[in-house]
Design an enzyme around this catalytic site. Structure first.
Site, PDB file in Angstrom:
ATOM      1  N   TYR A  72      25.270 -10.791 -10.249  1.00 38.13           N
ATOM      2  CA  TYR A  72      25.241  -9.503  -9.535  1.00 38.13           C
ATOM      3  C   TYR A  72      24.994  -8.348 -10.509  1.00 38.13           C
ATOM      4  CZ  TYR A  72      26.404  -5.992  -6.028  1.00 38.13           C
ATOM      5  OH  TYR A  72      26.350  -4.949  -5.157  1.00 38.13           O
ATOM      6  N   PHE A 124      -0.675   8.035  -1.348  1.00 35.24           N
ATOM      7  CA  PHE A 124      -0.704   6.832  -0.506  1.00 35.24           C
ATOM      8  C   PHE A 124       0.123   7.075   0.764  1.00 35.24           C
ATOM      9  CE2 PHE A 124       0.905   2.612   0.758  1.00 35.24           C
ATOM     10  CZ  PHE A 124      -0.311   2.080   1.127  1.00 35.24           C
ATOM     11  N   ALA A 217       1.023   1.715  -8.993  1.00 31.24           N
ATOM     12  CA  ALA A 217       0.779   0.397  -8.399  1.00 31.24           C
ATOM     13  C   ALA A 217      -0.369  -0.348  -9.091  1.00 31.24           C
ATOM     14  CB  ALA A 217       0.484   0.553  -6.908  1.00 31.24           C
ATOM     15  N   LYS A 258       1.322  -5.249  -6.739  1.00 23.67           N
ATOM     16  CA  LYS A 258      -0.081  -5.123  -7.128  1.00 23.67           C
ATOM     17  C   LYS A 258      -0.244  -5.613  -8.577  1.00 23.67           C
ATOM     18  CE  LYS A 258       0.102  -2.149  -3.514  1.00 23.67           C
ATOM     19  NZ  LYS A 258       1.332  -1.901  -2.774  1.00 23.67           N
ATOM     20  N   HIS A 450       0.031   3.618  12.279  1.00 22.30           N
ATOM     21  CA  HIS A 450      -1.020   2.597  12.183  1.00 22.30           C
ATOM     22  C   HIS A 450      -0.475   1.172  12.152  1.00 22.30           C
ATOM     23  CE1 HIS A 450       0.187   3.782   8.179  1.00 22.30           C
ATOM     24  NE2 HIS A 450      -0.238   2.625   7.717  1.00 22.30           N
TER      25      HIS A 450
HETATM   26  N1  F0G Z   1       1.593   3.496  -3.859  1.00 17.06           N
HETATM   27  C1  F0G Z   1       0.356   2.980  -3.713  1.00 17.06           C
HETATM   28  C2  F0G Z   1      -0.787   3.566  -4.448  1.00 17.06           C
HETATM   29  C3  F0G Z   1       0.175   1.876  -2.881  1.00 17.06           C
HETATM   30  O1  F0G Z   1      -1.048   1.388  -2.728  1.00 17.06           O
HETATM   31  C4  F0G Z   1       1.294   1.327  -2.211  1.00 17.06           C
HETATM   32  C5  F0G Z   1       1.143   0.183  -1.314  1.00 17.06           C
HETATM   33  C6  F0G Z   1       2.550   1.905  -2.401  1.00 17.06           C
HETATM   34  C7  F0G Z   1       2.664   2.988  -3.241  1.00 17.06           C
HETATM   35  C8  F0G Z   1       3.774   1.385  -1.712  1.00 17.06           C
HETATM   36  O2  F0G Z   1       4.147   0.167  -2.245  1.00 17.06           O
HETATM   37  O3  F0G Z   1       3.866  -1.501  -0.401  1.00 17.06           O
HETATM   38  O4  F0G Z   1       5.247  -2.001  -2.405  1.00 17.06           O
HETATM   39  O5  F0G Z   1       6.040  -0.406  -0.721  1.00 17.06           O
HETATM   40  N2  F0G Z   1       0.034  -0.229  -0.918  1.00 17.06           N
HETATM   41  C9  F0G Z   1      -0.255  -1.390  -0.109  1.00 17.06           C
HETATM   42  C10 F0G Z   1      -1.705  -1.382   0.238  1.00 17.06           C
HETATM   43  C11 F0G Z   1       0.640  -1.588   1.051  1.00 17.06           C
HETATM   44  O6  F0G Z   1      -2.107  -2.202   1.070  1.00 17.06           O
HETATM   45  O7  F0G Z   1      -2.472  -0.617  -0.350  1.00 17.06           O
HETATM   46  P1  F0G Z   1       4.864  -0.995  -1.378  1.00 17.06           P
END
Ligand code: F0G
Length: 459
Positions: A72, A124, A217, A258, A450
């Site tokens: 933990y 994003f 990411a 990613k 969406h």
């Molecule tokens: N920032 C960026 C640039 C992202 O592309 C994403 C997620 C997030 C933050 C959030 O991260 O999904 O781990 O909570 N992008 C995905 C996509 C979902 O399909 O582009 P997460």
């Protein structure tokens, strides 16, 4: 003869995928209320919905799962992750979270208040969601050139320093908790941000006394583009470039799904011990104790390994060249997309394909449905559906671009799959003049609609 390019890995485990008939797909998409998120993955042949958490882990990552320490508090896996973040990214302090948006939640719960302004480059959707949910403003300062899909410039993801400086002048520093720089710029087409731009944005933030957050990411793909496109970086290693990118910022949020090539995980990291301490409470309340946050020990181990592999040239070259391969195929067929090809995805310019569908009937969503019907390929709409309604007027927002994103999971599909994607898109393109109507909404949530929206064909 010059040897052709090939991937720097081989396949050790495979997963079966299934083709379907057009009749089956017509039924399934109707049952899914024409929302691609509602489809069962078994009803999808090639899934390009996202590159997030869908990549293939390596043998080394799988082996690290077995070595996970699930204590933990103070787990070995936490320290392995800490060491990787310090060594590769240059941050001393971090909080693990279950994914990227959870990192945003911890950070913004601590620092963002109603009426605040967070300038950035095409935030994003979850980032924007977390900002607007707190009644703050996500101010887009992306360069204007990003909206011209046919323009080829090397760093189309950049912030416009003039727009940023105007914002920094307009609002007092206490109204701007941070500037959010996203690398690569996902929403603008997986387009990179130059080192010069990161440096410039950082200098402006320092000048105006504002923090700089890197939404990281796809930081490794961004570093790849800096190496191949920016003068002075051609002889540096990816890891050297990554270190320099992060040297200019105060905070990073990371969706590890990613560029750390794990199925689940994320973190928020800080240079300052004080900021880290301030965020601990929200981490403990919403994610978990500070040495695991939202992650299990095995996943922290795999993440540590993924950060290392994800910042190696051989891997990145295979990765980004596969995206470019799809771009080259579309060039051959004359299908317009956001140029040049991005790091993780091709963004088809739906407005230039379906010229007869009115914007009120969701052009890119319509193209996404057509591609699914054609061959069981799933992409995602980056257009008016995603742009959602204006939080104040509740009117639909129509962004400059209507894009269908085809995101390529890491180390997952072969170029034969990519050939199928390109051919299917060509078939849709060839019958584009006969597609004249789109879809209308029958049900939607007040925010981030969406994901769950329900649609029916426009009549
Ligand atoms: N920032 C960026 C640039 C992202 O592309 C994403 C997620 C997030 C933050 C959030 O991260 O999904 O781990 O909570 N992008 C995905 C996509 C979902 O399909 O582009 P997460």
């Amino acid at each position: 003869m010059e040897l052709p390019f090939s991937e720097s890995y081989r396949i050790k485990m495979v997963e079966a995928i299934h083709k379907s008939t057009r009749e089956e797909r017509e039924r399934w998409i109707k049952e899914a209320k024409y929302n691609l998120f509602n489809l069962k993955s078994d009803h999808v042949f090639i899934d390009l919905l996202t590159d997030s958490g869908t990549g293939a882990m390596s043998d080394r990552q799988w082996s690290r799962l077995m070595l996970g320490d699930e204590s933990y508090a103070g787990a070995r896996s936490y320290y392995a992750m800490k060491e990787a973040i310090r060594e590769i990214l240059g941050f001393e302090y971090f909080l693990p979270t279950h994914q990227g948006r959870a990192a945003e939640n911890v950070l913004y719960s601590t620092f963002v208040r109603e009426g605040d302004v967070l300038p950035g480059n095409s935030h994003f959707d979850t980032t924007k969601g977390h900002i607007e949910f707190r009644k703050a403003i996500a101010l887009d300062c992306t360069i204007d050139e990003a909206a011209d899909t046919q323009l080829e410039i090397p760093f189309k993801g950049n912030i416009d320093p003039a727009k940023l400086e105007a914002a920094l002048r307009q609002y007092p520093a206490e109204k701007i908790p941070m500037v959010v720089l996203t690398v690569t710029n996902n929403t603008a087409g997986g387009q990179p941000v130059s080192m010069e731009n990161i440096r410039r944005v950082s200098a402006l933030c320092r000048q105006y006394g504002v923090l700089l957050q890197l939404d990281s990411a796809r930081f490794a793909e961004n570093a790849y583009f800096i190496k191949v496109r920016e003068k002075g970086y051609e002889h540096k290693t990816i890891k050297e470039i990554v270190k320099e990118m992060f040297s200019y910022v105060d905070i990073m949020t990371m969706s590890a799904k990613k560029d750390a090539i794990v199925n689940m995980g994320g973190f928020v990291a800080f240079k300052s011990e004080e900021l880290w301490k301030k965020c601990q409470m929200f981490c403990i309340m919403n994610e978990g104790f500070i040495t695991y946050g939202g992650m299990s020990g095995r996943d922290m181990n795999a993440l540590a390994e993924g950060l290392d592999e994800g910042t190696e040239w051989d891997y990145l070259e295979s990765r980004v060249r596969q995206v470019a391969y799809l771009g080259a195929k579309l060039d051959e067929y004359g299908i317009p997309y956001q140029r040049p090809a991005g790091g993780h995805a091709i963004f088809v310019d739906a407005t230039r394909v379906l010229t007869r569908v009115p914007k009120e009937e969701f052009i890119a969503q319509t193209l996404g449905i057509e591609l699914y019907l054609e061959a069981g390929i799933r992409g995602v709409e980056i257009g008016a559906m995603l742009a959602d309604r204006d939080p104040v007027t509740r009117e639909n927002r129509y962004p400059k671009l209507e894009l269908l994103r085809l995101a390529i999971p890491r180390r997952t599909y072969t170029n034969n799959h990519i050939d199928v994607v390109a051919a299917a898109l060509k078939n849709v393109y060839d019958r584009r003049e006969r597609i004249t109507r789109g879809y209308v909404i029958t049900k939607e949530f007040p925010i981030m609609r969406h994901f769950t929206v329900e649609l029916q064909p426009a009549k």
